[in-house]
Design an enzyme around this catalytic site. Structure first.
Site, PDB file in Angstrom:
ATOM      1  N   ASP A   1      30.355  -2.326 -13.388  1.00  0.00           N
ATOM      2  CA  ASP A   1      29.465  -1.211 -13.026  1.00  0.00           C
ATOM      3  C   ASP A   1      30.140  -0.204 -12.103  1.00  0.00           C
ATOM      4  OD1 ASP A   1      27.081  -2.013 -14.405  1.00  0.00           O
ATOM      5  OD2 ASP A   1      26.721  -3.520 -12.853  1.00  0.00           O
TER       6      ASP A   1
ATOM      7  N   ARG B   1      22.069  -6.068   2.181  1.00  0.00           N
ATOM      8  CA  ARG B   1      22.101  -4.695   1.690  1.00  0.00           C
ATOM      9  C   ARG B   1      22.031  -3.609   2.764  1.00  0.00           C
ATOM     10  NH1 ARG B   1      24.279  -7.274  -1.323  1.00  0.00           N
ATOM     11  NH2 ARG B   1      24.039  -7.441  -3.580  1.00  0.00           N
TER      12      ARG B   1
ATOM     13  N   ASP C   1      18.141  -3.844  -5.342  1.00  0.00           N
ATOM     14  CA  ASP C   1      19.221  -3.330  -4.500  1.00  0.00           C
ATOM     15  C   ASP C   1      19.272  -1.805  -4.440  1.00  0.00           C
ATOM     16  OD1 ASP C   1      19.950  -5.819  -3.696  1.00  0.00           O
ATOM     17  OD2 ASP C   1      21.548  -6.064  -5.179  1.00  0.00           O
TER      18      ASP C   1
ATOM     19  N   SER D   1      25.410 -13.410 -13.429  1.00  0.00           N
ATOM     20  CA  SER D   1      25.593 -12.390 -12.406  1.00  0.00           C
ATOM     21  C   SER D   1      25.418 -13.087 -11.057  1.00  0.00           C
ATOM     22  CB  SER D   1      24.545 -11.290 -12.596  1.00  0.00           C
ATOM     23  OG  SER D   1      24.435 -10.541 -11.425  1.00  0.00           O
TER      24      SER D   1
HETATM   25  N1  ARG Z   1      16.812 -11.236  -6.545  1.00  0.00           N
HETATM   26  C1  ARG Z   1      17.512 -11.328  -5.302  1.00  0.00           C
HETATM   27  C2  ARG Z   1      17.148 -10.176  -4.429  1.00  0.00           C
HETATM   28  O1  ARG Z   1      16.755  -9.173  -4.922  1.00  0.00           O
HETATM   29  C3  ARG Z   1      18.991 -11.480  -5.445  1.00  0.00           C
HETATM   30  C4  ARG Z   1      19.684 -10.717  -6.504  1.00  0.00           C
HETATM   31  C5  ARG Z   1      21.072 -11.159  -6.562  1.00  0.00           C
HETATM   32  N2  ARG Z   1      21.849 -10.546  -7.556  1.00  0.00           N
HETATM   33  C6  ARG Z   1      22.529 -11.214  -8.511  1.00  0.00           C
HETATM   34  N3  ARG Z   1      23.376 -10.554  -9.208  1.00  0.00           N
HETATM   35  N4  ARG Z   1      22.342 -12.463  -8.738  1.00  0.00           N
HETATM   36  O2  ARG Z   1      17.238 -10.281  -3.227  1.00  0.00           O
END
Ligand code: ARG
Length: 407
Positions: A13, A92, A121, A170
């Site tokens: 990405d 984040r 995110d 991921s």
């Molecule tokens: N769903 C979780 C959050 O929004 C973590 C996302 C993590 N990303 C991943 N590529 N597994 O906090």
């Protein structure tokens, strides 16, 4: 000359974002920023190699201490969201701030991330960035990019992306948690196989005791019995890293959740977070000893709010300061130790000790006659009143004999 700072990981990405920011958004220069919140070394290598191949000015910022401080705030708040200790979410805002600082230093005009339009995110990054006067750009979302399109585009442009880009899963990894999604895990009825886990061993029969010391609600050290290892370090980062390793050997800290994202989508997420589980369990156990009943019950609602805001990536919100004012006020007495037993994939509190304990063996014991001049018989009046209103209400409704002689 216009310049944009891109949150850069070296993955598919963010790699395709580099030429797109020039071609589609007209920037003269793109700089990549990778923020260290405890990702594995291999991710920094990938970022550095890709940046070099792209001839990208690349900055790496160490924000592990800032991140660990936020993890400490999460411990004080006993914070989880739907069972998940918030690793990705907490990281984040820290990453977004660090990138914004570099962007300001480098006189950038824009800030860009490679998040899709479906996840959390994008919202967490932008909640921070939109407070600056720089342009905020989300190429993947705004140009409606798909993975297939990105792979094709990267091949056409001969961009340095590894074939397959790390497989179907991921992964998002930092000090506090490792999040795993995608592939077969997207089917809620699919049972995860052992190979998705990296931080936690398959739970076995082995057990250990871990004693954690807290000062004002913040974990400061830990001792593990059978290994006779004492982690005595002021560095919270090192404490978390060690506990991830140690508790992970006992299979501690796996969660599998149906998670409600901010945009309303439900997703299936798997997480590993051994240190977070140990620290949250121990902290809660110590609070149980030192806080009053009223503090404990009111703090639950405050904690819930804190965790929601943390999930939303708005830990800088005034309401969070206000919540933390309450939380911090309760933490002066959260000083002492708590011991958890880890083993077989579980972690449970087995002992706690503090000079601020509001438990008294003497008072709770059946063998003491008076406490502070209060005798056992003094509870008789209380016992007579207890449930009075309920008995009365039932008699009014005629649903029970309730109170008969009240005239
Ligand atoms: N769903 C979780 C959050 O929004 C973590 C996302 C993590 N990303 C991943 N590529 N597994 O906090």
């Amino acid at each position: 000359m216009s310049r944009v700072a891109l949150a850069f990981s070296g993955g598919l990405d963010t790699t395709v974002c580099v030429p797109l920011l020039e071609e589609e958004y007209g920037y003269d220069e793109v700089i990549g920023v990778t923020v260290d919140v405890g990702q594995p070394e291999s991710e920094f290598e990938e970022a550095a190699e890709t940046a070099e191949a792209l001839d990208l000015e690349h900055h790496v910022v160490d924000a592990k201490d800032e991140f660990a401080d936020l993890c400490a705030a999460a411990v004080k708040s006993n914070a989880t969201y739907q069972g998940y200790p918030l690793g990705t979410a907490l990281a984040r805002p820290v990453i977004a701030e660090a990138i914004m600082d570099v962007a300001k230093e480098r006189n950038c005009d824009g800030l860009a991330h490679g998040c899709t339009g479906k996840g959390n995110d994008q919202l967490r990054f932008e909640a921070v960035w939109r407070g600056s006067d720089m342009e905020v750009i989300a190429p993947v979302r705004e140009l409606g990019l798909t993975r297939e399109w990105e792979i094709e585009y990267a091949a056409e442009r001969d961009l340095p992306v590894e074939a397959g880009d790390g497989g179907v899963l991921s992964i998002d990894q930092n000090l506090w948690s490792r999040a795993i999604e995608g592939g077969d895990l997207e089917h809620p009825d699919y049972v995860p196989t052992e190979d998705i886990y990296e931080w936690t061993d398959e739970p076995s029969g082995e057990k250990a005791l871990i004693e954690v010391s807290f000062e004002d609600g913040v974990p400061v050290s830990a001792t593990i019995d059978d290994q006779d290892t004492s982690i005595e370090d002021d560095s919270l980062v090192e404490l978390i890293e060690s506990l991830n390793e140690i508790a992970g050997q006992y299979g501690v800290g796996r969660t599998d959740v149906m998670e409600d994202r901010m945009l309303g989508l439900k997703v299936r997420e798997n997480y590993e977070h051994p240190a977070a589980t140990v620290l949250l369990t121990a902290h809660q156990a110590l609070e149980d000893l030192v806080l009053t009943k009223e503090e404990r019950s009111f703090k639950r609602s405050i904690e819930q709010e804190w965790a929601e805001k943390a999930y939303e990536g708005i830990v800088f919100a005034p309401v969070v300061d206000a919540l933390e004012a309450f939380i911090d006020e309760t933490q002066d007495v959260v000083t002492g130790t708590a011991t958890v037993r880890v083993g077989g994939g579980s972690c449970r509190a087995v002992a706690r000790d503090s000079e601020y304990s509001v438990y008294s063996e003497e008072m709770a014991s059946f063998n003491t006659e008076d406490i502070d001049g209060i005798a056992q018989e003094d509870a008789t009046g209380v016992a007579k009143y207890h449930g009075f209103q309920e008995r009365f209400a039932n008699s009014v409704k005629g649903s029970s004999e309730g109170i008969t002689d009240w005239e």
